[in-house]
Scaffold this motif. Structure first.
Motif, PDB file in Angstrom:
ATOM      1  N   VAL A 334       9.133 -28.513  63.477  1.00 62.13           N
ATOM      2  CA  VAL A 334      10.128 -27.881  64.364  1.00 62.13           C
ATOM      3  C   VAL A 334      10.088 -28.401  65.802  1.00 62.13           C
ATOM      4  N   LYS A 335       9.110 -29.248  66.131  1.00 64.32           N
ATOM      5  CA  LYS A 335       8.968 -29.637  67.545  1.00 64.32           C
ATOM      6  C   LYS A 335      10.159 -30.442  68.075  1.00 64.32           C
ATOM      7  N   GLN A 336      10.956 -31.049  67.169  1.00 70.75           N
ATOM      8  CA  GLN A 336      12.171 -31.742  67.626  1.00 70.75           C
ATOM      9  C   GLN A 336      13.130 -30.791  68.326  1.00 70.75           C
ATOM     10  N   LEU A 337      13.083 -29.522  67.954  1.00 68.17           N
ATOM     11  CA  LEU A 337      13.974 -28.532  68.554  1.00 68.17           C
ATOM     12  C   LEU A 337      13.648 -28.280  70.023  1.00 68.17           C
ATOM     13  N   TYR A 338      12.460 -28.704  70.456  1.00 66.79           N
ATOM     14  CA  TYR A 338      12.023 -28.423  71.822  1.00 66.79           C
ATOM     15  C   TYR A 338      12.800 -29.225  72.869  1.00 66.79           C
ATOM     16  N   SER A 339      13.636 -30.155  72.420  1.00 63.86           N
ATOM     17  CA  SER A 339      14.475 -30.886  73.365  1.00 63.86           C
ATOM     18  C   SER A 339      15.523 -29.968  73.989  1.00 63.86           C
ATOM     19  N   GLU A 340      15.757 -28.803  73.343  1.00 61.49           N
ATOM     20  CA  GLU A 340      16.681 -27.800  73.887  1.00 61.49           C
ATOM     21  C   GLU A 340      15.849 -26.629  74.436  1.00 61.49           C
ATOM     22  N   PRO A 341      15.837 -26.431  75.758  1.00 63.22           N
ATOM     23  CA  PRO A 341      14.986 -25.398  76.363  1.00 63.22           C
ATOM     24  C   PRO A 341      15.183 -23.999  75.783  1.00 63.22           C
ATOM     25  N   GLU A 342      16.430 -23.649  75.446  1.00 64.09           N
ATOM     26  CA  GLU A 342      16.691 -22.308  74.912  1.00 64.09           C
ATOM     27  C   GLU A 342      15.985 -22.110  73.561  1.00 64.09           C
ATOM     28  N   LYS A 343      16.026 -23.122  72.731  1.00 63.78           N
ATOM     29  CA  LYS A 343      15.369 -23.014  71.424  1.00 63.78           C
ATOM     30  C   LYS A 343      13.854 -22.986  71.576  1.00 63.78           C
ATOM     31  N   LEU A 344      13.357 -23.751  72.536  1.00 61.73           N
ATOM     32  CA  LEU A 344      11.917 -23.735  72.801  1.00 61.73           C
ATOM     33  C   LEU A 344      11.451 -22.326  73.165  1.00 61.73           C
ATOM     34  N   SER A 345      12.166 -21.715  74.120  1.00 65.80           N
ATOM     35  CA  SER A 345      11.770 -20.372  74.574  1.00 65.80           C
ATOM     36  C   SER A 345      11.920 -19.342  73.451  1.00 65.80           C
ATOM     37  N   THR A 346      12.947 -19.509  72.602  1.00 63.62           N
ATOM     38  CA  THR A 346      13.136 -18.582  71.482  1.00 63.62           C
ATOM     39  C   THR A 346      11.974 -18.670  70.497  1.00 63.62           C
ATOM     40  N   ILE A 347      11.600 -19.893  70.130  1.00 70.67           N
ATOM     41  CA  ILE A 347      10.484 -20.084  69.185  1.00 70.67           C
ATOM     42  C   ILE A 347       9.191 -19.554  69.789  1.00 70.67           C
ATOM     43  N   GLN A 348       8.986 -19.812  71.080  1.00 68.72           N
ATOM     44  CA  GLN A 348       7.768 -19.335  71.742  1.00 68.72           C
ATOM     45  C   GLN A 348       7.712 -17.807  71.712  1.00 68.72           C
ATOM     46  N   ALA A 349       8.840 -17.161  72.033  1.00 67.12           N
ATOM     47  CA  ALA A 349       8.862 -15.690  72.033  1.00 67.12           C
ATOM     48  C   ALA A 349       8.614 -15.134  70.634  1.00 67.12           C
ATOM     49  N   LEU A 350       9.226 -15.754  69.626  1.00 66.28           N
ATOM     50  CA  LEU A 350       9.044 -15.287  68.251  1.00 66.28           C
ATOM     51  C   LEU A 350       7.583 -15.368  67.822  1.00 66.28           C
ATOM     52  N   VAL A 351       6.961 -16.528  68.020  1.00 64.10           N
ATOM     53  CA  VAL A 351       5.601 -16.724  67.512  1.00 64.10           C
ATOM     54  C   VAL A 351       4.594 -15.909  68.310  1.00 64.10           C
ATOM     55  N   GLU A 352       4.830 -15.759  69.621  1.00 66.40           N
ATOM     56  CA  GLU A 352       3.934 -14.892  70.395  1.00 66.40           C
ATOM     57  C   GLU A 352       4.070 -13.446  69.931  1.00 66.40           C
ATOM     58  N   GLY A 353       5.283 -13.091  69.512  1.00 64.25           N
ATOM     59  CA  GLY A 353       5.478 -11.758  68.939  1.00 64.25           C
ATOM     60  C   GLY A 353       4.684 -11.582  67.656  1.00 64.25           C
ATOM     61  N   TYR A 354       4.640 -12.630  66.824  1.00 64.17           N
ATOM     62  CA  TYR A 354       3.849 -12.561  65.592  1.00 64.17           C
ATOM     63  C   TYR A 354       2.363 -12.378  65.903  1.00 64.17           C
ATOM     64  N   ALA A 355       1.926 -13.030  66.984  1.00 70.64           N
ATOM     65  CA  ALA A 355       0.500 -12.953  67.330  1.00 70.64           C
ATOM     66  C   ALA A 355       0.099 -11.538  67.726  1.00 70.64           C
ATOM     67  N   ASN A 356       1.075 -10.760  68.211  1.00 72.75           N
ATOM     68  CA  ASN A 356       0.772  -9.390  68.635  1.00 72.75           C
ATOM     69  C   ASN A 356       0.908  -8.378  67.513  1.00 72.75           C
ATOM     70  N   GLU A 357       1.376  -8.810  66.349  1.00 75.97           N
ATOM     71  CA  GLU A 357       1.548  -7.885  65.231  1.00 75.97           C
ATOM     72  C   GLU A 357       0.196  -7.492  64.641  1.00 75.97           C
ATOM     73  N   GLU A 358       0.097  -6.226  64.279  1.00 79.44           N
ATOM     74  CA  GLU A 358      -1.129  -5.721  63.648  1.00 79.44           C
ATOM     75  C   GLU A 358      -0.929  -5.678  62.137  1.00 79.44           C
ATOM     76  N   PRO A 359      -1.790  -6.309  61.359  1.00 79.01           N
ATOM     77  CA  PRO A 359      -1.656  -6.262  59.899  1.00 79.01           C
ATOM     78  C   PRO A 359      -1.799  -4.852  59.370  1.00 79.01           C
ATOM     79  N   GLN A 360      -0.975  -4.510  58.371  1.00 78.16           N
ATOM     80  CA  GLN A 360      -1.065  -3.195  57.748  1.00 78.16           C
ATOM     81  C   GLN A 360      -2.195  -3.169  56.727  1.00 78.16           C
TER      82      GLN A 360
END
Length: 856
Positions: A334-360
């Motif tokens: 997916v790193k090719q998508l980083y040429s577009e700043p908006e997509k970069l920030s979206t992916i970063q926000a999504l994955v950082e959100g996953y990192a904060n999730e607590e497993p059930q």
């Protein structure tokens, strides 16, 4: 066969025929014995002398072979055999021009010789003399029209010469000569028919190419090529419905090939730039994604064109799927998508959100509010995958923050350390390898090398990680350690040890890295040796095509042959050739500017040491060189040691200059630099580093028009490149200080193309103005400092000003570690002194505390 108007008697004539047979079967000892028998009775028999010369040449005795062949020509000037052998000798030393002359003379003496004609044709295509190649192949066809290979070869010659209609006509005429259709299993005929189709298409007659393709589709053996060509032709003819069916048929065969999806998009008339087409795009790709859980391309490609909320939703689903599966290559995908700043920030926000999730407790995990709701995303087949999910997320974030576009190395280190702690496998080195990469980007090449070695020790049987480790060791200038690491996977019986095997196996990346490492250490002779080895490897690759001129036609692989010819024409555009060539040019420029370096082969400390230290270093280097030479001679003197042989059983030549000392002693370094420069300028004209290197060579050779051409080319590629300012100023300075005026025509060209566009202000004023307008860029400031030193070399005020400006670059937010390292080297180049260097290093250490060059 005559010599001095004599014909050999039957006994010697029979011996001569045996001599030829012995040469062709590589029975060289028997051949020499037969030649000696003939020459005892007929010492001036030219043909025998020529054949003996040919055998001697194949035994590695080139000088003796040439001398004997010249004597043979003297004795039998009108012998086609002697001239043919003379051409073969020149061909063996890659002097193709002389070889062609000899072949042409041989053909005048024996116009009917197919062997000479074939050898001439092979050299003509090797030299890209396509007009001559056409003529030779036409002659061969006239002599033996019953051979299909001669028809095909003439068509190829005409094709390469740009005469496409004639090439097609030749193939058509051959087909008319066939009394009955060839069997379906005839691969050569199937390839020839497809080749004819590509020739028709290259003429631009796509409709006729399509019709011909349809007529041969049932009998063709290469089904994939037929389907691909048909789909392409239909699309080019705007027959979109048929093209759609063709591309869908291809996707049924291979659902992972992007080119097929792109063709389908065009056939459907969809435009990625139009927002109204996004839903249609999504439906097309979703239909393919639904066919199988294993298909990745149909799920990944929509991320390229989706925008806004649609992108966020699709990226969320794609990333969750990949993390649940634990795919380590997700970031690379997916790193090719980083040429577009908006997509970069979206992916970063999504994955950082996953990192904060607590497993059930049941193995699922709650999505954060930002990512929507979930129903146990981490539960796969009833198995708790929480740990694998966390591992994938942390590993992705480590790579994300290590990537240059989104770089935050402190975060990268935090995430990779967490990923390593979650990794339960004792043999999976993937995460440790990324940790080494993070350390490399921090500038700590020593720690990076050690970390990569730790990763290597986790799986000693894996060649990939072994190779990566050696690369990092070379970056840390651990040359001996690196070659030993590579030696774990080289042939034990290889002559010259691991390095000898790497050279034999043409391991270009290692040789290039080793050369660059030696250059960093100031070991110019060894560096040149490695760069020359890379140059020779590319020469070998170019020469290797020679055998394929006949092999490809014999096997009927014509389309592949045309592709190879075109690839060979652009061979030296390869990045490794560019790297090696630029580095070699740098060494030769050093040797031109400082001829004393050739005596010791060392360049370290040349800028800042005192005269006494320089003398001491040169003396030490000279002793080391003498010691190395003595060791080489001692090794050569060991008669008991068996001679090295290659895979074919031939004796391998010992390298007479293993340290590259002879390369360093060149009296004309700029002429040597031209060997590397010419291919760069010819084949990579858009490479600005090549144009800069061209300027540096030409300005020293006082070739002002070529230097201006390189300068203008650099401006054309990137006018804001910092080197453009510096080189432009140096060119003006050189023109203003010529010892004698240039010819009037050259003056007019330079005036019109360059001088007339310059500011009337002085070079010093222009330089300072340039500094004012580029105060936020370290490379541009360094360019100003470097040019200041050219204008007023050695002036203390200039040095002081330069040190101040370079120190200021360390405070700029955009200054990278590499910029800082360049600044440190520049201080040595302008001989700023030890105190200035110390102050610079201390200031840099505050920002790059772990970088090897700035450590306390």
């Amino acid at each position: 066969m005559a010599a001095n108007n004599q014909t050999l008697p039957s006994k010697e004539g029979s011996l001569f025929r045996h001599l030829v047979q012995n040469y062709e079967s590589k029975q060289y000892k028997k051949g020499l014995k037969a030649a000696e028998q003939i020459l005892r009775k007929f010492p001036n028999h030219g043909d025998t002398q020529a054949m003996k010369a040919l055998i001697l040449n194949n035994q590695g005795k080139q000088e003796e072979a040439f001398d004997l062949c010249k004597l043979a020509l003297k004795n039998s000037m009108k012998s086609h055999i002697c001239w043919h052998v003379y051409g073969l000798l020149y061909r063996s030393v890659k002097n193709y021009e002389e070889a062609i002359k000899a072949y042409r003379f041989a053909l005048k003496l024996d116009p009917e010789s197919q062997q000479i004609q074939r050898d001439l044709a092979l050299l003509q295509v090797q030299m890209r003399d396509y007009a001559g190649f056409v003529q030779s192949r036409n002659t061969m066809l006239q002599a033996r029209p019953q051979l299909r290979q001669n028809w095909t070869a003439l068509a190829v010659a005409l094709h390469l010469n740009g005469e496409l209609d004639k090439a097609e006509n030749v193939m058509h005429r051959y087909e008319e000569t066939l009394k009955q259709p060839p069997p379906k299993s005839d691969i050569e005929h199937a390839e020839a028919v497809l080749y004819k189709n590509t020739v028709i298409a290259e003429q631009g007659d796509v409709q006729r190419a399509l019709e011909q393709l349809d007529s041969i589709s049932k009998s063709a053996l290469d089904r994939t090529s037929i389907m691909e060509l048909r789909a392409d032709y239909l699309l080019r003819l705007d027959k979109k419905e048929e093209a759609e069916k063709a591309y869908r048929a291809l996707l049924d065969r291979n659902t992972e090939k992007r080119a097929y999806y792109e063709g389908l998009e065009k056939a459907l008339g969809l435009d990625r730039t139009k927002s109204e087409d996004q839903e249609k795009f999504r439906e097309v790709y979703q239909a393919y994604a639904d066919k199988s859980q294993r298909i990745d391309a149909a799920r990944r490609i929509p991320l390229d064109f989706l925008q806004g909320d649609a992108f966020r939703t699709h990226a969320d689903g794609y990333l969750r799927r990949m993390f649940n599966k634990g795919v380590p290559s997700t970031f690379a995908n997916v790193k090719q998508l980083y040429s577009e700043p908006e997509k970069l920030s979206t992916i970063q926000a999504l994955v950082e959100g996953y990192a904060n999730e607590e497993p059930q407790a049941n193995g699922g995990a709650e999505k954060s509010e930002a990512n929507g709701s979930t129903d146990g995303s981490h539960k796969v087949n009833g198995t708790n995958k929480a740990n694998d999910w966390a591992l994938s997320v942390n590993y992705f974030l480590a790579q994300h923050y290590n990537y240059y576009v989104s770089q935050d190395l402190d975060k990268a280190r935090k995430y990779i350390d967490k990923a390593i702690s979650l990794n339960s496998s004792k043999t999976d080195y993937t995460y440790h390898m990324t940790r080494a990469r993070v350390l490399k980007h921090l500038g700590d090449v020593d720690a990076a090398s050690k970390a990569m070695n730790e990763a290597r020790e986790m799986d000693l049987k894996d060649r990939y990680i072994n190779t990566k480790c050696a690369k990092y060791q070379l970056r840390n200038d651990e040359n001996e350690v690196a070659v030993n690491t590579m030696g774990l996977f080289t042939r034990k019986e290889a002559v010259g040890g691991p390095l000898g095997d790497l050279l034999d196996m043409q391991c270009v990346w290692y040789i290039t890295e080793d050369g660059e490492s030696n250059l960093r250490q100031g070991k110019l002779s060894l560096a040149l040796k490695r760069f020359k080895a890379v140059y020779d490897i590319f020469e070998t690759w170019y020469e290797d095509q020679f055998d394929f001129h006949s092999f490809s036609l014999r096997k009927g692989m014509i389309r592949a042959y045309i592709d190879m010819i075109r690839w060979e024409d652009k061979l030296r555009e390869h990045p490794f050739f560019t790297r090696a060539a630029l580095s070699a040019i740098k060494v030769y420029l050093l040797l031109h500017d400082k001829p004393e370096l050739a005596k010791g082969g060392q360049a370290n400390g040349a800028g800042g040491d005192s005269a006494a230290e320089k003398k001491k270093a040169a003396k030490k280097a000279k002793k080391e060189a003498e010691k190395a030479e003595a060791e080489r001679k001692a090794a050569a003197a060991k008669k008991a040691q068996p001679k090295a042989v290659d895979d074919d059983g031939a004796t391998k030549k010992e390298d007479p200059d293993p340290q590259g000392l002879e390369l360093l002693k060149t009296e004309k370094p700029l002429e040597e630099a031209m060997k590397y420069l010419s291919p760069l300028l010819e084949l990579s004209p858009k490479n600005i580093d090549g144009q800069i290197a061209g300027f540096e060579v030409y300005i020293r050779r006082k070739k002002y028009l070529p230097a201006l051409k390189c300068l203008l080319a650099a401006y054309g590629i990137n006018p804001d490149h910092p080197k453009c300012h510096e080189l432009g100023g140096r060119f003006k300075l050189a023109i203003d200080n010529l010892p004698e005026p240039l010819p009037k025509q050259s003056q007019d060209v330079i005036q019109e193309l360059y001088l007339s566009r310059l500011s009337p202000k002085s070079l010093h004023e222009c330089n300072e103005e340039y500094l004012e307008s580029h105060k936020q860029s370290a490379p541009h400031i360094q360019s100003v400092v470097r040019f200041r030193h050219v204008l007023k070399p050695g002036e203390e005020e200039t040095k002081s000003k330069g040190v101040k400006d370079l120190l200021a670059t360390l405070e700029l937010p955009r200054t990278s570690l590499r910029d800082a390292q360049e600044g440190s080297q520049l201080l040595e180049d302008i001989q700023a002194g030890a105190d200035a260097k110390k102050a610079y290093v201390e200031a840099a250490r505050k920002r790059w505390s772990e970088a090897s060059g700035f450590k306390a």
